[in-house]
Design a protein around this motif. Structure first.
Motif, PDB file in Angstrom:
ATOM      1  N   THR A 100       6.365  -8.949  -4.286  1.00  0.00           N
ATOM      2  CA  THR A 100       6.132  -7.511  -4.370  1.00  0.00           C
ATOM      3  C   THR A 100       4.690  -7.196  -4.035  1.00  0.00           C
ATOM      4  N   SER A 101       4.446  -5.979  -3.632  1.00  0.00           N
ATOM      5  CA  SER A 101       3.088  -5.544  -3.313  1.00  0.00           C
ATOM      6  C   SER A 101       2.598  -4.596  -4.388  1.00  0.00           C
ATOM      7  N   ARG A 102       1.380  -4.112  -4.238  1.00  0.00           N
ATOM      8  CA  ARG A 102       0.788  -3.287  -5.268  1.00  0.00           C
ATOM      9  C   ARG A 102       1.412  -1.908  -5.316  1.00  0.00           C
ATOM     10  N   PRO A 103       1.357  -1.244  -6.460  1.00  0.00           N
ATOM     11  CA  PRO A 103       2.090  -0.003  -6.639  1.00  0.00           C
ATOM     12  C   PRO A 103       1.634   1.110  -5.704  1.00  0.00           C
ATOM     13  N   ARG A 130       9.593  -5.576   6.256  1.00  0.00           N
ATOM     14  CA  ARG A 130       9.378  -4.649   7.360  1.00  0.00           C
ATOM     15  C   ARG A 130      10.247  -5.032   8.558  1.00  0.00           C
ATOM     16  N   ARG A 180      14.166  -4.963  -4.599  1.00  0.00           N
ATOM     17  CA  ARG A 180      14.078  -6.396  -4.868  1.00  0.00           C
ATOM     18  C   ARG A 180      14.602  -6.749  -6.256  1.00  0.00           C
ATOM     19  N   CYS A 217       4.030   9.554  -0.273  1.00  0.00           N
ATOM     20  CA  CYS A 217       3.101   8.703  -1.008  1.00  0.00           C
ATOM     21  C   CYS A 217       2.446   9.468  -2.159  1.00  0.00           C
ATOM     22  N   ILE A 226      10.307  -0.527  -2.996  1.00  0.00           N
ATOM     23  CA  ILE A 226      10.519  -1.928  -2.610  1.00  0.00           C
ATOM     24  C   ILE A 226      10.814  -2.767  -3.847  1.00  0.00           C
ATOM     25  N   ARG A 227      10.071  -2.525  -4.935  1.00  0.00           N
ATOM     26  CA  ARG A 227      10.332  -3.270  -6.172  1.00  0.00           C
ATOM     27  C   ARG A 227      11.727  -2.980  -6.700  1.00  0.00           C
ATOM     28  N   PRO A 267       7.326   3.259  -0.149  1.00  0.00           N
ATOM     29  CA  PRO A 267       6.469   3.077  -1.319  1.00  0.00           C
ATOM     30  C   PRO A 267       6.781   1.744  -1.995  1.00  0.00           C
ATOM     31  N   SER A 268       5.771   1.119  -2.564  1.00  0.00           N
ATOM     32  CA  SER A 268       5.969  -0.169  -3.217  1.00  0.00           C
ATOM     33  C   SER A 268       6.928  -0.070  -4.394  1.00  0.00           C
ATOM     34  N   GLY A 306       6.239  -9.255   4.898  1.00  0.00           N
ATOM     35  CA  GLY A 306       5.789  -8.627   3.666  1.00  0.00           C
ATOM     36  C   GLY A 306       4.883  -9.469   2.794  1.00  0.00           C
TER      37      GLY A 306
END
Length: 338
Positions: free
Chosen positions: A233-236, A210, A202, A289, A198-199, A194-195, A77
């Motif tokens: 974290t990744s982008r929204p 993944r 976390r 999404c 994931i947020r 979706p990010s 990730g």
């Protein structure tokens, strides 16, 4: 016949006194596709490679090791754009000292006690063996809803959860599962999510990544979770309300087919099962999404339909393969034989 072209040592007349690997061999050793390596080199200038007399990039053993670490961390990730600037020492730290596979001063890595939730994850861990995947499965079940039936074991270190698609409804269910088994830490594996979800996971202090390509990557993830390390974290992104079409093969049915096909010389049942899992997960992910505008919504809907059409084709192929090789079919397809 054993292939001899995986490792390509450059002849001494090219002027190098250390083993060097052409880009294709370096990519294979690192677990990358040649195309991915080319893109990474072009965008991020990953390594100061030498060139042969014919102008080919040549990679040292340490550069190949660095590429392997980058591949592992990206699969977990981490964004390649941030990793590309880091030294190999820092990459090793992030990877949880996976190169040595050891705890402390040369001592072999101890097995990590895990409770597993996933359709076939416990089976895959057992099949890998302790040398590849040093995890001790203390209890397991197929679905989060069954976690309450698991025994409360003293000393459970990790709750290891594998879900093809994640959404925010999983958060309270994983909280409940962790409480049920009294796990010290949580690792959540997904294929598509979706990010925002994931947020949310976390934010609970869990390690979310993944599904790794190799089972040997699970133990470093679990060690990182126990050490309190988190992946960035990744982008929204967000969800939409569209739903995928019903599937003819769910995860349990595909796991059963893979297990039954393991006795065959042909590995097509396993490969086709993995393809169906990936395509089905992407179909669901596209439906969830979020869209920024009507045009975006149409694009995601088109992606969902495209994935759905691919899934239908692959499911027909799977049914034909299962019937030919006498592999177990789910009840809805078994009844169609009557």
């Amino acid at each position: 016949m054993i292939k001899q072209n995986v490792v390509q040592k450059i002849p001494e007349d090219d002027g190098f006194d250390q083993p060097s690997y052409r880009s294709g061999a370096a990519a294979r050793l690192a677990g990358l596709s040649a195309e991915t390596l080319r893109v990474w080199e072009r965008r991020y200038d990953l390594s100061d490679t030498k060139r042969s007399a014919h102008g080919q990039r040549l990679y040292s053993a340490q550069q190949v090791q660095r590429l392997s670490l980058l591949k592992q961390l990206v699969d977990q990730g981490h964004p390649i754009g941030q990793l590309a600037r880091l030294s190999i020492e820092r990459l090793r730290e992030l990877a949880g000292s996976v190169d040595s596979g050891q705890d402390g001063e040369g001592a072999p890595a101890r097995p990590i006690g895990v409770v597993v939730i996933g359709v076939s994850l416990a089976r895959r861990i057992a099949a890998s063996g302790p040398e590849v995947c040093p995890l001790e499965v203390q209890a397991s079940c197929a679905r989060l809803e069954q976690a309450g039936e698991l025994p409360a074991l003293a000393g459970t270190e990790i709750l290891l959860v594998e879900l093809s698609e994640l959404d925010e409804s999983a958060v309270p269910r994983i909280v409940g599962a962790r409480a049920a088994v009294h796990a010290a830490a949580v690792v959540v594996l997904y294929r598509f999510a979706p990010s925002a979800t994931i947020r949310a996971l976390r934010a609970q202090g869990w390690l979310v990544a993944r599904v790794p390509a190799e089972m040997g990557e699970l133990a470093p993830l679990c060690r990182s979770a126990l050490a309190g390390q988190r992946l960035p974290t990744s982008r929204p992104a967000a969800n939409s309300v569209a739903k995928p079409a019903p599937r003819r093969f769910d995860e349990e049915a595909l796991a059963n087919i893979s297990a039954a096909g393991s006795s065959l010389t042909c590995e097509c049942p396993r490969h086709l099962s993995e393809l169906l899992l990936m395509v089905g997960s992407f179909e669901t992910y596209s439906a969830q999404c979020a869209s920024r505008n009507p045009e975006d919504a149409r694009l995601h809907h088109a992606l969902e339909l495209a994935a759905g059409r691919a899934r239908v084709i692959l499911e027909s192929a799977m049914e034909q393969l299962a019937r030919t090789d006498n592999l177990p079919l789910p009840p809805n397809l078994s009844r169609s034989l009557a």
